[in-house]
Design a protein around this motif. Structure first.
Motif, PDB file in Angstrom:
ATOM      1  N   TRP A  12       0.761  -1.133   0.052  1.00 48.69           N
ATOM      2  CA  TRP A  12       0.030   0.043   0.052  1.00 48.69           C
ATOM      3  C   TRP A  12       0.896   1.074  -0.172  1.00 48.69           C
ATOM      4  O   TRP A  12       0.445   2.114  -0.432  1.00 48.69           O
ATOM      5  CB  TRP A  12      -0.937   0.051   1.098  1.00 48.69           C
ATOM      6  N   MET A  13       1.994   1.136   0.799  1.00 52.02           N
ATOM      7  CA  MET A  13       2.868   2.204   0.453  1.00 52.02           C
ATOM      8  C   MET A  13       3.551   2.601  -0.956  1.00 52.02           C
ATOM      9  O   MET A  13       3.440   3.706  -1.363  1.00 52.02           O
ATOM     10  CB  MET A  13       4.090   2.108   1.481  1.00 52.02           C
ATOM     11  N   SER A  16       0.571   4.294  -2.969  1.00 51.45           N
ATOM     12  CA  SER A  16       0.073   5.677  -2.564  1.00 51.45           C
ATOM     13  C   SER A  16       0.867   6.733  -2.529  1.00 51.45           C
ATOM     14  O   SER A  16       0.968   7.551  -1.825  1.00 51.45           O
ATOM     15  CB  SER A  16      -0.233   5.384  -1.076  1.00 51.45           C
ATOM     16  N   LEU A  48       5.362   5.186   7.658  1.00 47.60           N
ATOM     17  CA  LEU A  48       5.056   6.503   7.342  1.00 47.60           C
ATOM     18  C   LEU A  48       6.133   7.555   7.838  1.00 47.60           C
ATOM     19  O   LEU A  48       6.376   8.642   7.001  1.00 47.60           O
ATOM     20  CB  LEU A  48       3.689   7.288   7.845  1.00 47.60           C
ATOM     21  N   PRO A 112      -4.492  -0.366   6.724  1.00 53.72           N
ATOM     22  CA  PRO A 112      -3.543   0.284   5.849  1.00 53.72           C
ATOM     23  C   PRO A 112      -4.351   0.864   4.797  1.00 53.72           C
ATOM     24  O   PRO A 112      -3.948   1.944   4.320  1.00 53.72           O
ATOM     25  CB  PRO A 112      -2.482  -0.796   5.504  1.00 53.72           C
ATOM     26  N   SER A 116      -4.266   4.692   3.701  1.00 53.31           N
ATOM     27  CA  SER A 116      -3.702   5.035   2.253  1.00 53.31           C
ATOM     28  C   SER A 116      -4.691   6.061   1.464  1.00 53.31           C
ATOM     29  O   SER A 116      -4.386   7.186   0.997  1.00 53.31           O
ATOM     30  CB  SER A 116      -3.408   3.901   1.481  1.00 53.31           C
ATOM     31  N   ARG A 117      -6.080   5.595   1.582  1.00 52.59           N
ATOM     32  CA  ARG A 117      -7.258   6.510   0.920  1.00 52.59           C
ATOM     33  C   ARG A 117      -6.966   7.837   1.427  1.00 52.59           C
ATOM     34  O   ARG A 117      -7.019   8.904   0.686  1.00 52.59           O
ATOM     35  CB  ARG A 117      -8.311   5.883   0.774  1.00 52.59           C
ATOM     36  N   GLN A 120      -4.022  10.208   0.748  1.00 54.20           N
ATOM     37  CA  GLN A 120      -4.122  10.773  -0.867  1.00 54.20           C
ATOM     38  C   GLN A 120      -5.142  11.750  -0.730  1.00 54.20           C
ATOM     39  O   GLN A 120      -4.964  12.822  -1.547  1.00 54.20           O
ATOM     40  CB  GLN A 120      -4.406   9.283  -1.632  1.00 54.20           C
TER      41      GLN A 120
END
Length: 231
Positions: A12-13, A16, A48, A112, A116-117, A120
């Motif tokens: 996911w990193m 994103s 992060l 996660p 992530s959403r 963004q």
């Protein structure tokens, strides 16, 4: 599930990445060494913490200490800040691990994809305030100025943190585990209030090897309007 977590976080990193023009997003994780559900969220925060487009802060709370392990990094003011956030959205229950993104969105810190959403979404927004901080030895000079939007009454805070520490937990829910934490908040100081109109200026004294974050936040635990980090 635990073995899959590093892979999931990496995926996911990688998916994103934020637009270069987006604003830096502030992420606060309310966590505790006495909380068995917190290590996955702590690992996400550690990822992060490596990003330039995120200011990741770990705020250790003290309400898990009764289980037999006193969190070495817990500060009562962190619990107070978390309660203020919860009241601001009309709730009355606090929990760990809780992430607050941009001072506005609340999410379980071990989810996660949802994190992530939200990251963004926040990165795509324009900053309400331009924040600049400069270091000269142990002196920090701070300036905040509005960024073309309607003035928002705000508070200006100075945050210092410990980049990394490892703890052997001997009792409580995480007894026998060795846990590593990142960006552990050690002090949170109010520099002043601001009407959001004319420029705000202040100075502070911080040892030159201590990382600093300046936060401008709407009053009453509102959204974070701008931030600047000095590592």
């Amino acid at each position: 599930m635990t073995r899959l977590m590093p892979i999931a976080v990496a995926l996911w990193m990688a998916a994103s990445g934020f637009a270069a023009a987006g604003q830096t997003v502030v992420v606060e994780l309310f966590t505790s060494q006495g909380c068995s559900s917190c290590p996955p969220a702590d690992r996400i925060l550690s990822e992060l913490a490596e990003r330039d487009d995120v200011i990741a802060l770990a705020l250790h709370v003290d309400y898990w200490d009764y289980l037999g392990w006193k969190d070495k990094f817990a500060i009562p003011g962190h619990t107070k800040r978390q309660r203020s956030y919860v009241r601001a959205i009309g709730k009355n229950t606090i929990y760990t691990p809780q992430m607050v993104i941009g001072g506005r969105d609340h999410v379980i810190g071990s989810r996660p994809m949802k994190i992530s959403r939200l990251l963004q979404e926040h990165a795509a927004q324009d900053a309400h305030v331009n924040v600049v901080a400069r270091r000269n030895g142990d002196q920090i000079s701070i300036e905040a100025s509005p960024s073309g939007t309607a003035a928002v009454p705000a508070v200006v805070d100075l945050v210092t943190y410990l980049p990394e520490a490892t703890v052997d937990v001997l009792r409580g829910e995480n007894a026998g585990r060795t846990l590593t934490y990142h960006n552990i908040v050690r002090d949170w100081k109010r520099l002043g209030t601001w009407n959001g109109k004319s420029a705000f200026r202040a100075t502070a004294q911080v040892p030159e090897d201590v990382p600093v974050v300046v936060l401008v936040q709407a009053r009453n635990s509102g959204p974070i309007l701008g931030a600047h980090r000095l590592r």
